[in-house]
Design a protein around this motif. Structure first.
Motif, PDB file in Angstrom:
ATOM      1  N   ALA A 167     -12.534 -37.284 -24.201  1.00 28.73           N
ATOM      2  CA  ALA A 167     -11.274 -36.535 -24.158  1.00 28.73           C
ATOM      3  C   ALA A 167     -10.476 -36.927 -22.935  1.00 28.73           C
ATOM      4  O   ALA A 167     -11.039 -37.129 -21.859  1.00 28.73           O
ATOM      5  N   LYS A 168      -9.145 -37.060 -23.094  1.00 27.04           N
ATOM      6  CA  LYS A 168      -8.271 -37.408 -21.990  1.00 27.04           C
ATOM      7  C   LYS A 168      -7.038 -36.509 -22.018  1.00 27.04           C
ATOM      8  O   LYS A 168      -6.556 -36.149 -23.096  1.00 27.04           O
ATOM      9  N   LYS A 169      -6.542 -36.165 -20.825  1.00 28.25           N
ATOM     10  CA  LYS A 169      -5.267 -35.458 -20.751  1.00 28.25           C
ATOM     11  C   LYS A 169      -4.135 -36.393 -21.183  1.00 28.25           C
ATOM     12  O   LYS A 169      -4.263 -37.615 -21.094  1.00 28.25           O
ATOM     13  N   LEU A 170      -3.027 -35.798 -21.602  1.00 31.62           N
ATOM     14  CA  LEU A 170      -1.915 -36.618 -22.078  1.00 31.62           C
ATOM     15  C   LEU A 170      -1.411 -37.547 -20.981  1.00 31.62           C
ATOM     16  O   LEU A 170      -1.037 -38.688 -21.241  1.00 31.62           O
ATOM     17  N   SER A 171      -1.432 -37.073 -19.722  1.00 30.74           N
ATOM     18  CA  SER A 171      -0.961 -37.906 -18.614  1.00 30.74           C
ATOM     19  C   SER A 171      -1.904 -39.064 -18.322  1.00 30.74           C
ATOM     20  O   SER A 171      -1.542 -39.999 -17.617  1.00 30.74           O
ATOM     21  N   ARG A 172      -3.137 -38.995 -18.870  1.00 26.70           N
ATOM     22  CA  ARG A 172      -4.130 -40.041 -18.637  1.00 26.70           C
ATOM     23  C   ARG A 172      -4.310 -40.972 -19.832  1.00 26.70           C
ATOM     24  O   ARG A 172      -5.118 -41.906 -19.775  1.00 26.70           O
ATOM     25  N   ILE A 173      -3.596 -40.708 -20.902  1.00 31.64           N
ATOM     26  CA  ILE A 173      -3.707 -41.580 -22.072  1.00 31.64           C
ATOM     27  C   ILE A 173      -3.168 -42.961 -21.706  1.00 31.64           C
ATOM     28  O   ILE A 173      -2.046 -43.082 -21.197  1.00 31.64           O
ATOM     29  N   PRO A 174      -3.934 -44.037 -21.949  1.00 30.02           N
ATOM     30  CA  PRO A 174      -3.478 -45.379 -21.535  1.00 30.02           C
ATOM     31  C   PRO A 174      -2.321 -45.871 -22.391  1.00 30.02           C
ATOM     32  O   PRO A 174      -2.121 -45.415 -23.521  1.00 30.02           O
ATOM     33  N   PRO A 175      -1.535 -46.831 -21.853  1.00 31.21           N
ATOM     34  CA  PRO A 175      -0.472 -47.435 -22.665  1.00 31.21           C
ATOM     35  C   PRO A 175      -1.053 -48.104 -23.908  1.00 31.21           C
ATOM     36  O   PRO A 175      -2.245 -48.399 -23.987  1.00 31.21           O
ATOM     37  N   ARG A 176      -0.163 -48.358 -24.898  1.00 33.48           N
ATOM     38  CA  ARG A 176      -0.519 -48.937 -26.199  1.00 33.48           C
ATOM     39  C   ARG A 176      -1.484 -48.020 -26.948  1.00 33.48           C
ATOM     40  O   ARG A 176      -2.484 -48.456 -27.524  1.00 33.48           O
ATOM     41  N   ASP A 226       5.511 -47.472 -25.063  1.00 36.45           N
ATOM     42  CA  ASP A 226       4.080 -47.772 -25.037  1.00 36.45           C
ATOM     43  C   ASP A 226       3.247 -46.764 -25.812  1.00 36.45           C
ATOM     44  O   ASP A 226       2.015 -46.879 -25.833  1.00 36.45           O
ATOM     45  N   TYR A 227       3.913 -45.775 -26.422  1.00 34.84           N
ATOM     46  CA  TYR A 227       3.161 -44.723 -27.092  1.00 34.84           C
ATOM     47  C   TYR A 227       3.746 -44.454 -28.475  1.00 34.84           C
ATOM     48  O   TYR A 227       4.947 -44.566 -28.698  1.00 34.84           O
ATOM     49  N   LEU A 228       2.848 -44.074 -29.379  1.00 32.12           N
ATOM     50  CA  LEU A 228       3.228 -43.722 -30.737  1.00 32.12           C
ATOM     51  C   LEU A 228       2.632 -42.351 -31.042  1.00 32.12           C
ATOM     52  O   LEU A 228       1.429 -42.140 -30.848  1.00 32.12           O
ATOM     53  N   VAL A 229       3.464 -41.419 -31.489  1.00 31.85           N
ATOM     54  CA  VAL A 229       2.980 -40.100 -31.882  1.00 31.85           C
ATOM     55  C   VAL A 229       3.134 -40.011 -33.391  1.00 31.85           C
ATOM     56  O   VAL A 229       4.222 -40.248 -33.933  1.00 31.85           O
ATOM     57  N   ALA A 230       2.048 -39.668 -34.082  1.00 28.49           N
ATOM     58  CA  ALA A 230       2.059 -39.750 -35.536  1.00 28.49           C
ATOM     59  C   ALA A 230       1.230 -38.642 -36.163  1.00 28.49           C
ATOM     60  O   ALA A 230       0.380 -38.029 -35.504  1.00 28.49           O
ATOM     61  N   THR A 231       1.495 -38.395 -37.435  1.00 28.19           N
ATOM     62  CA  THR A 231       0.602 -37.572 -38.240  1.00 28.19           C
ATOM     63  C   THR A 231      -0.438 -38.497 -38.853  1.00 28.19           C
ATOM     64  O   THR A 231      -0.476 -39.695 -38.544  1.00 28.19           O
ATOM     65  N   ASP A 232      -1.280 -37.959 -39.743  1.00 32.71           N
ATOM     66  CA  ASP A 232      -2.308 -38.816 -40.338  1.00 32.71           C
ATOM     67  C   ASP A 232      -1.715 -39.867 -41.266  1.00 32.71           C
ATOM     68  O   ASP A 232      -2.453 -40.667 -41.853  1.00 32.71           O
ATOM     69  N   ALA A 233      -0.355 -39.912 -41.404  1.00 33.43           N
ATOM     70  CA  ALA A 233       0.286 -40.990 -42.167  1.00 33.43           C
ATOM     71  C   ALA A 233       0.004 -42.350 -41.557  1.00 33.43           C
ATOM     72  O   ALA A 233       0.137 -43.381 -42.228  1.00 33.43           O
ATOM     73  N   ILE A 234      -0.408 -42.371 -40.288  1.00 27.85           N
ATOM     74  CA  ILE A 234      -0.720 -43.645 -39.632  1.00 27.85           C
ATOM     75  C   ILE A 234      -1.993 -44.264 -40.191  1.00 27.85           C
ATOM     76  O   ILE A 234      -2.256 -45.449 -40.021  1.00 27.85           O
ATOM     77  N   GLY A 235      -2.803 -43.461 -40.889  1.00 24.62           N
ATOM     78  CA  GLY A 235      -4.120 -43.916 -41.306  1.00 24.62           C
ATOM     79  C   GLY A 235      -4.122 -44.952 -42.404  1.00 24.62           C
ATOM     80  O   GLY A 235      -5.146 -45.550 -42.676  1.00 24.62           O
ATOM     81  N   MET A 236      -2.981 -45.147 -43.055  1.00 27.84           N
ATOM     82  CA  MET A 236      -2.977 -46.071 -44.195  1.00 27.84           C
ATOM     83  C   MET A 236      -1.709 -46.917 -44.194  1.00 27.84           C
ATOM     84  O   MET A 236      -0.618 -46.390 -44.076  1.00 27.84           O
ATOM     85  N   GLY A 237      -1.873 -48.212 -44.291  1.00 27.19           N
ATOM     86  CA  GLY A 237      -0.729 -49.084 -44.530  1.00 27.19           C
ATOM     87  C   GLY A 237      -0.003 -49.561 -43.299  1.00 27.19           C
ATOM     88  O   GLY A 237       0.898 -50.374 -43.404  1.00 27.19           O
ATOM     89  N   LEU A 238      -0.357 -49.098 -42.091  1.00 28.15           N
ATOM     90  CA  LEU A 238       0.343 -49.539 -40.895  1.00 28.15           C
ATOM     91  C   LEU A 238      -0.598 -50.406 -40.047  1.00 28.15           C
ATOM     92  O   LEU A 238      -1.646 -49.935 -39.602  1.00 28.15           O
TER      93      LEU A 238
END
Length: 855
Positions: A167-176, A226-238
């Motif tokens: 688990a990581k805080k949002l401020s600690r989430i790495p780029p990409r 450097d960041y992507l915020v997504a729903t579970d729609a990211i799970g298929m086709g991207l």
């Protein structure tokens, strides 16, 4: 007769069947594309329109545009010679196409509650003559063995390693990284926080249109964020360059209940991290407040080792129901399967709508006969893009059925519904709602038996969806991204504002250190700047860059007002200092394009940017002034007293640059009043063409061609920029605006009319019409020769204008002397021509070749 599910194909295909199974990032889809291109024909069914479009573009580059088709519910690009079909699973043409190769992607979706029965049917029956490929998760293996026993099963390992990172805080989430949430509100909240301390994030949700989703993904892929915020729609086709996936929660509402994700669903999403040989990691978002936001040890083991519970049943629904009556249809659709590996499909939205409307007597009574029952079922299968539920969606279907039961939807009705949605104002939620609604009309317009003027209506719907998608992309970007150069968004140094920054020519210097260049309004960082000072130097540049850009913007605006700005307009792009500063996009009319400032202008302070954009719009208006004759025609076409015939003619003239052939243009049907109106508008009605003399110049034609391309309309190649001579050699395609084709030569429209007018003057206007037709006369070709026309081209022009040559008699044998000249006779083109005289020209005369051409 009710269809009994079994493992054989509807086609008698003898080709081998291969099931390629494995986790994400195993190259299954890439393998299917290679096999498709290796066959003489083929088809692949995908779970998403977005994925079908992506593969369509790839195969089109390999096989050529005319050989590849895209078939989805909302879009059909289907050339007549197409041999390779990229489809959504629902849109696969199963019965009427025989393909050498067939593949179905993500076949494990046969276990999906809403769409599973479609994928199960394709698994059972989609077959290629030579080869069939079933792609999916390893969890599908028991179902393949049971339902398709003849299939060869190939398991592919993942190219890269997937590791749990905690688990990581949002401020600690790495780029990409990609952060996955399971509600729109949570997606927005996380994106807002990332905007404040990381410069922003791209947003991907299932409710976005494919075009908007692609545009947001491009922001991430290009490195702008450097960041992507997504729903579970990211799970298929991207396919993304994601190095880490962080889950903001591990539960979701599936339409019926709130539940924890299965390990297969977790792996499908986490598997987006790491592409090809690059390893990836996954974890959770600390502090998200969820009681189930930590992975269990057994879940971590399953995801890292790709070990998931196998599927034990797939959903099935009768794919070939009987249409004897609504009762029979519903009964067939609810018939349970005969095989233990298949389970009855939960009631999908299409069946729910069918049963809801079948209960209403006024509607049910209109559905009589097998053909009507089948047509009614097709209407009920309209997808609920707006996600409004059975009750609301059934009302929409009932309204459509009022027209569909007696024929087709009128083009005026469909056009008005599409036009109501063609509004790009409003917030993010409003635009998403309009996109969902226009997708419904795009689906309706694609049906060949539902809509009059199908191609036109489908094109309109796609154009509106594109405009709404662009507007939504702009709103998302404006809200969740701080548009500044990526490096300048880094953490500021404490004393960065005290450093000196200056601009020398186009070079930006900080404390004498070259840090980048400013060309136009685009700042480009010098990659050679010292790494130890890079953050401090960039922070100082950021503090002073706004002032530099404002100074440049003010100077350019002043130069525009003084008519001294060196701005160019080419192919719809406004450029200054060698850099693009704005582009033209299609507006309400061809002559009123929309000026869209380039994103490099976003860094200019607000007031200066607004003043510059206003100056650019004034500059554009002045540049387009040569098109004023067309503007008058466009305004007159909307006048109440124009009448339908004149209005149609004026619209045609505007779209064709102020010129059109007289044949079939309708000018001869205009009454005297409207012909007078046409003359007052500067339109000259000639014997062969209608044209606006002011448009027969290089600059107006070049501008019209640019605006035509911006509006997505085709325009013929243009004449030389510097001059428009009276005659030109014919081009390969035989068309140039402002010219008429005479075979091997082209003649300018006004010159053609001048020569024909001289011919009429030469024949004389005295006497009756009959006498004028019978009278032979001579023509002096001097003017035609001075224009550069050959004898054959001049003769062809005269014949087009209704003149016929009368060839001289040959000299008697032994008689010497010059040959007699060719004479001409006028025959109005709308009357039947008399038989031509067969008199031969003298063998050695200058008109012998002309005589052969005439004969």
């Amino acid at each position: 007769m009710v269809h009994t599910p079994h493992a054989s194909s509807r086609h008698d295909a003898s080709g081998r069947v291969k099931a390629v199974l494995g986790p994400t990032n195993t190259g299954k889809t890439h393998l299917a594309i290679e096999r498709l291109c290796a066959h003489s024909s083929g088809m692949i069914g995908f779970p998403l329109r977005l994925l079908a479009r992506e593969v369509y573009d790839r195969v089109r580059h390999i096989k050529g545009e005319n050989s590849v088709a895209l078939i989805t519910g909302e879009e059909r690009i289907e050339p007549k010679q197409a041999r390779y079909l990229l489809c959504t699973a629902e849109a696969m043409p199963m019965m009427d196409r025989s393909m050498a190769f067939v593949a179905i992607d993500e076949a494990q979706l046969g276990a999906d509650r809403e769409r599973g029965h479609v994928f199960t049917d394709r698994l059972l029956h989609a077959r290629g003559r030579e080869e069939t490929m079933i792609l999916g998760s390893s969890t599908l293996e028991p179902m393949v063995k049971a339902l398709v026993p003849e299939a060869e099963i190939v398991t592919r390992p993942r190219f890269s390693t997937l590791t749990h990172a905690g688990a990581k805080k949002l401020s600690r989430i790495p780029p990409r990284s990609a952060i996955v949430a399971f509600s729109t509100e949570q997606v927005y909240a996380i994106a807002e926080m990332l905007r404040r301390f990381r410069g922003g994030a791209a947003v991907v949700m299932g409710a976005l249109s494919p075009q908007t989703r692609n545009a947001q993904v491009e922001l991430y892929q290009s490195g702008e964020v450097d960041y992507l915020v997504a729903t579970d729609a990211i799970g298929m086709g991207l396919n993304l360059d994601v190095e880490h996936v962080a889950f903001a929660g591990l539960s979701k509402f599936d339409g019926q209940r709130h539940r924890r994700l299965t390990t297969s669903e977790m792996a499908q999403i986490a598997g987006r991290a790491g592409r090809h040989q690059k390893d990836g990691s996954f974890g959770t978002l600390a502090g998200s407040g969820g009681h189930d936001s930590e992975f269990e040890p057994e879940e971590i083991y399953a995801i890292e080792e790709h070990r998931f519970p196998p599927l034990t049943r797939l959903f099935w629904r009768e794919p070939e129901p009987r249409f004897d009556s609504l009762t029979t249809l519903i009964a067939d659709l609810e018939t349970p399967p005969m095989l233990p590996e298949l389970a009855p499909a939960p009631q999908a939205i299409d069946l729910a709508v069918l049963k809801r409307l079948a209960e209403e007597s006024p509607i049910a009574e209109t559905v009589r006969g097998a053909a009507q029952v089948e047509r009614f079922w097709e209407a009920c299968r309209l997808p609920d893009f707006r996600q409004q539920g059975v009750e609301t969606h059934s009302r929409f279907v009932a309204r459509l059925w009022q027209d569909l039961r007696v024929g087709e939807l009128g083009a005026d009705f469909v056009a008005s519904q599409i036009a109501q949605l063609d509004r790009t104002g409003g917030d993010i939620d409003t635009l998403q709602g309009r996109i969902a609604a226009i997708r419904s009309w795009a689906y309706i317009a694609q049906r060949p038996d539902w809509v009059l003027a199908r191609d036109e209506m489908a094109a309109r719907a796609r154009a509106v969806e594109a405009r709404l998608s662009d507007a939504l992309h702009g709103k998302l970007t404006e809200r969740f991204i701080n548009r500044r150069t990526a490096v300048l968004m880094k953490k500021l140094g404490p004393d960065s504002g005290l450093l000196s920054v200056r601009l020398e020519d186009e070079e930006v210097l900080v404390e004498g250190e070259h840090i980048g260049s400013l060309r136009g309004f685009a700042f480009k960082v010098d990659p050679g700047a010292r790494l130890s000072d890079r953050k401090l130097l960039l922070a100082a540049a950021e503090k002073h860059l706004a002032a530099l850009l404002q100074s440049r913007a003010d100077a350019l605006a002043d130069a525009i007002h003084a008519d001294s700005a060196e701005i160019t307009l080419e192919d719809g792009v406004l450029a200054w200092d060698g850099e693009r500063i704005a582009t033209l996009e299609a507006g309400r009319t061809l002559l009123a394009p929309t000026l869209v400032p380039d994103r490099t202008l976003d860094a200019i302070p607000g007031p200066a940017r607004k003043a510059l954009v206003a100056a650019l719009e004034a500059w554009l208006e002045k540049v387009l002034a040569p098109l004023e004759p067309l503007q008058k025609l466009d305004e007159a076409s909307r006048a109440e007293d124009a009448g339908p015939d004149l209005r149609a003619l004026l619209i045609t003239l505007v779209e064709r640059g102020g010129m059109t052939s007289r044949e079939q243009c309708g000018v001869d049907q205009l009454d005297k009043q409207r012909r007078t109106m046409l003359a007052k508008l500067g339109v000259r009605v000639g014997a062969l063409d209608l044209f606006v003399p002011a448009m027969l110049r290089p600059r107006p034609i070049a501008l019209w061609r640019q605006l035509s391309r911006v509006a997505g309309k085709s325009a013929p190649g243009g004449p030389p920029e510097a001059d428009m001579p009276p005659a030109l050699p014919a081009t390969a395609h035989g068309r140039l605006p402002g010219y008429r084709n005479l075979g091997k030569q082209l003649i300018r429209l006004d010159m053609a009319e001048k020569l024909l007018r001289e011919a009429h003057e030469a024949r004389g206007d005295s006497g009756s019409r009959k006498e004028a037709r019978a009278r032979d006369f001579k023509l002096d070709p001097a003017r035609a020769v001075s224009m550069g026309l050959t004898t054959a081209s001049y003769a062809r022009l005269l014949r087009l204008g209704g003149f016929q040559p009368v060839m001289p008699r040959a000299l008697a044998e032994g008689v010497q002397g010059p040959p007699a000249p060719v004479r001409w006779r006028w025959r109005p083109p709308r009357r039947e021509a008399q038989p031509e005289r067969k008199t031969a020209a003298p063998q050695n005369s200058a008109f012998a070749a002309l005589a052969d051409m005439v004969r």
